[in-house]
Design a protein around this motif. Structure first.
Motif, PDB file in Angstrom:
ATOM      1  N   SER A   1      32.267  79.241  -8.458  1.00 52.17           N
ATOM      2  CA  SER A   1      32.313  80.074  -7.244  1.00 52.17           C
ATOM      3  C   SER A   1      32.917  81.465  -7.449  1.00 52.17           C
ATOM      4  N   PRO A   2      33.888  81.658  -8.333  1.00 51.58           N
ATOM      5  CA  PRO A   2      34.368  83.039  -8.528  1.00 51.58           C
ATOM      6  C   PRO A   2      33.414  83.899  -9.356  1.00 51.58           C
ATOM      7  N   LYS A   3      32.490  83.265 -10.068  1.00 57.05           N
ATOM      8  CA  LYS A   3      31.631  83.974 -11.025  1.00 57.05           C
ATOM      9  C   LYS A   3      30.228  84.261 -10.495  1.00 57.05           C
ATOM     10  N   TYR A   4      29.769  83.473  -9.520  1.00 55.01           N
ATOM     11  CA  TYR A   4      28.391  83.561  -9.042  1.00 55.01           C
ATOM     12  C   TYR A   4      28.347  83.522  -7.518  1.00 55.01           C
ATOM     13  N   ASN A   5      27.225  83.960  -6.971  1.00 53.26           N
ATOM     14  CA  ASN A   5      26.926  83.725  -5.564  1.00 53.26           C
ATOM     15  C   ASN A   5      26.311  82.329  -5.466  1.00 53.26           C
ATOM     16  N   LEU A   6      26.953  81.455  -4.723  1.00 52.54           N
ATOM     17  CA  LEU A   6      26.469  80.078  -4.601  1.00 52.54           C
ATOM     18  C   LEU A   6      25.787  79.879  -3.251  1.00 52.54           C
ATOM     19  N   TYR A   7      24.605  79.254  -3.294  1.00 52.81           N
ATOM     20  CA  TYR A   7      23.830  78.976  -2.084  1.00 52.81           C
ATOM     21  C   TYR A   7      23.302  77.548  -2.123  1.00 52.81           C
ATOM     22  N   ILE A   8      23.080  76.988  -0.952  1.00 52.88           N
ATOM     23  CA  ILE A   8      22.395  75.705  -0.814  1.00 52.88           C
ATOM     24  C   ILE A   8      20.946  75.980  -0.443  1.00 52.88           C
ATOM     25  N   LEU A   9      20.022  75.270  -1.099  1.00 61.67           N
ATOM     26  CA  LEU A   9      18.607  75.315  -0.737  1.00 61.67           C
ATOM     27  C   LEU A   9      18.133  73.873  -0.627  1.00 61.67           C
ATOM     28  N   SER A  10      17.970  73.404   0.601  1.00 59.68           N
ATOM     29  CA  SER A  10      17.776  71.974   0.849  1.00 59.68           C
ATOM     30  C   SER A  10      16.646  71.706   1.827  1.00 59.68           C
ATOM     31  N   ASN A  11      15.999  70.562   1.650  1.00 58.12           N
ATOM     32  CA  ASN A  11      14.969  70.105   2.584  1.00 58.12           C
ATOM     33  C   ASN A  11      15.536  69.331   3.770  1.00 58.12           C
ATOM     34  N   GLY A  12      16.834  69.143   3.810  1.00 56.72           N
ATOM     35  CA  GLY A  12      17.424  68.307   4.851  1.00 56.72           C
ATOM     36  C   GLY A  12      17.440  68.964   6.219  1.00 56.72           C
ATOM     37  N   PHE A  13      17.776  68.154   7.226  1.00 53.03           N
ATOM     38  CA  PHE A  13      17.835  68.628   8.599  1.00 53.03           C
ATOM     39  C   PHE A  13      19.140  69.379   8.861  1.00 53.03           C
ATOM     40  N   LYS A  14      19.042  70.464   9.595  1.00 53.01           N
ATOM     41  CA  LYS A  14      20.176  71.351   9.834  1.00 53.01           C
ATOM     42  C   LYS A  14      21.377  70.624  10.431  1.00 53.01           C
ATOM     43  N   GLU A  15      21.122  69.765  11.413  1.00 54.36           N
ATOM     44  CA  GLU A  15      22.234  69.104  12.097  1.00 54.36           C
ATOM     45  C   GLU A  15      22.982  68.127  11.195  1.00 54.36           C
ATOM     46  N   LEU A  16      22.363  67.739  10.081  1.00 53.44           N
ATOM     47  CA  LEU A  16      23.009  66.813   9.147  1.00 53.44           C
ATOM     48  C   LEU A  16      23.634  67.534   7.958  1.00 53.44           C
ATOM     49  N   GLN A  17      22.917  68.491   7.370  1.00 53.50           N
ATOM     50  CA  GLN A  17      23.346  69.061   6.099  1.00 53.50           C
ATOM     51  C   GLN A  17      24.673  69.809   6.206  1.00 53.50           C
ATOM     52  N   VAL A  18      24.826  70.614   7.232  1.00 56.12           N
ATOM     53  CA  VAL A  18      26.069  71.373   7.381  1.00 56.12           C
ATOM     54  C   VAL A  18      27.253  70.434   7.617  1.00 56.12           C
ATOM     55  N   HIS A  19      27.019  69.374   8.392  1.00 59.31           N
ATOM     56  CA  HIS A  19      28.058  68.383   8.652  1.00 59.31           C
ATOM     57  C   HIS A  19      28.445  67.653   7.370  1.00 59.31           C
ATOM     58  N   LYS A  20      27.459  67.306   6.550  1.00 58.60           N
ATOM     59  CA  LYS A  20      27.726  66.640   5.263  1.00 58.60           C
ATOM     60  C   LYS A  20      28.638  67.497   4.390  1.00 58.60           C
ATOM     61  N   MET A  21      28.328  68.774   4.327  1.00 59.48           N
ATOM     62  CA  MET A  21      29.108  69.682   3.484  1.00 59.48           C
ATOM     63  C   MET A  21      30.540  69.799   3.983  1.00 59.48           C
ATOM     64  N   ARG A  22      30.681  69.851   5.289  1.00 61.56           N
ATOM     65  CA  ARG A  22      32.023  69.961   5.871  1.00 61.56           C
ATOM     66  C   ARG A  22      32.814  68.674   5.631  1.00 61.56           C
ATOM     67  N   SER A  23      32.170  67.529   5.825  1.00 59.02           N
ATOM     68  CA  SER A  23      32.848  66.239   5.660  1.00 59.02           C
ATOM     69  C   SER A  23      33.329  66.033   4.236  1.00 59.02           C
ATOM     70  N   SER A  24      32.551  66.525   3.282  1.00 58.43           N
ATOM     71  CA  SER A  24      32.894  66.309   1.875  1.00 58.43           C
ATOM     72  C   SER A  24      33.712  67.458   1.282  1.00 58.43           C
ATOM     73  N   GLY A  25      33.996  68.474   2.091  1.00 57.65           N
ATOM     74  CA  GLY A  25      34.885  69.544   1.661  1.00 57.65           C
ATOM     75  C   GLY A  25      34.284  70.538   0.687  1.00 57.65           C
ATOM     76  N   ILE A  26      32.969  70.742   0.734  1.00 55.82           N
ATOM     77  CA  ILE A  26      32.350  71.704  -0.185  1.00 55.82           C
ATOM     78  C   ILE A  26      31.747  72.916   0.536  1.00 55.82           C
ATOM     79  N   ASP A  27      31.870  72.969   1.846  1.00 52.30           N
ATOM     80  CA  ASP A  27      31.216  74.035   2.609  1.00 52.30           C
ATOM     81  C   ASP A  27      31.737  75.426   2.245  1.00 52.30           C
ATOM     82  N   ASN A  28      33.010  75.541   1.911  1.00 54.63           N
ATOM     83  CA  ASN A  28      33.594  76.856   1.666  1.00 54.63           C
ATOM     84  C   ASN A  28      33.180  77.490   0.338  1.00 54.63           C
TER      85      ASN A  28
END
Length: 230
Positions: free
Chosen positions: A118-145
């Motif tokens: 994360s300090p070296k690159y721009n990190l992005y998610i590119l996913s086929n999942g549903f919006k209402e689930l994917q953002v919540h998953k990331m938050r629950s697992s502590g990787i959203d930031n």
């Protein structure tokens, strides 16, 4: 530095979808007393998984809507054993989709790898999942930031591996193609899709697949190998 932008798939690349989904559906199986209808949880889950894969393929081709995909995948196992209760299936669906994104299991070494990158690159998610689930998953697992932007098939109604979603992701993140890298576990969606638009790829080969139609830019069997590649 060759790359500036790293696009990660989410499910079974970072967030342990297979494990988290199985945990959720086993909980729901017990809660809704599905042992009334199925020989075992394995019996239920095999029916669900096989039809779910078929429905996702139809969804990618625009043959079914998101709502119809969800309706059919939860009703089908019940119908297959002669217990096609649509009200029960709907309750099971609603409960499952509220519980699954609260699960927090990650693939091995995810935090360590993201902390390094994360300090070296721009990190992005590119996913086929549903919006209402994917953002919540990331938050629950502590990787959203760790991520600057989340790009989902829901945003434009087109799924990987279609080229439009890769072009959309590059545009939405103001990323140059020759400075971008796709990292994912799905050969068809992530690797074939990225290669199709000329983007370099890292194939996270979890199953040890050897019959690859072409050689990806990079191939790993553990996310920790990214520390040596990048």
């Amino acid at each position: 530095m060759l790359y500036k932008n790293l696009f990660f798939d989410l499910d079974d690349t970072l967030w342990a979808f297979s494990l988290n989904a199985r945990d959720t559906y086993e909980e729901m199986y017990q809660k809704y007393r599905y042992d009334r209808f199925f020989d075992s949880f394995e019996h239920y889950y095999s029916l669900y998984q096989n039809h779910n894969l078929e429905l996702w393929a139809e969804y990618a081709d625009g043959k079914v809507t998101k709502d119809e995909l969800n309706r059919q995948r939860y009703l089908y196992p019940l119908e297959a054993v002669g217990a096609g209760d649509s009200v029960l299936a709907k309750a099971y669906e609603k409960d499952s989709l509220s519980v699954i994104p609260t699960k927090s299991r990650l693939m091995p070494h995810v935090h360590e790898v993201l902390e390094y990158l994360s300090p070296k690159y721009n990190l992005y998610i590119l996913s086929n999942g549903f919006k209402e689930l994917q953002v919540h998953k990331m938050r629950s697992s502590g990787i959203d930031n760790y991520f600057k932007k989340v790009v989902l098939s829901d945003d434009i109604g087109i799924l990987k591996p279609w080229p439009e979603i890769f072009h959309f992701a590059l545009s939405a993140t103001q990323s140059q193609l020759n400075e971008s890298l796709m990292i994912g576990d799905s050969w068809e969606n992530d690797i074939v899709g990225a290669a199709g638009v000329g983007m370099h790829q890292v194939f996270y080969n979890l199953s040890g697949r050897v019959d690859l139609p072409f050689t990806p830019t990079y191939q790993i069997s553990d996310l920790k190998e990214l520390l040596d590649l990048l």
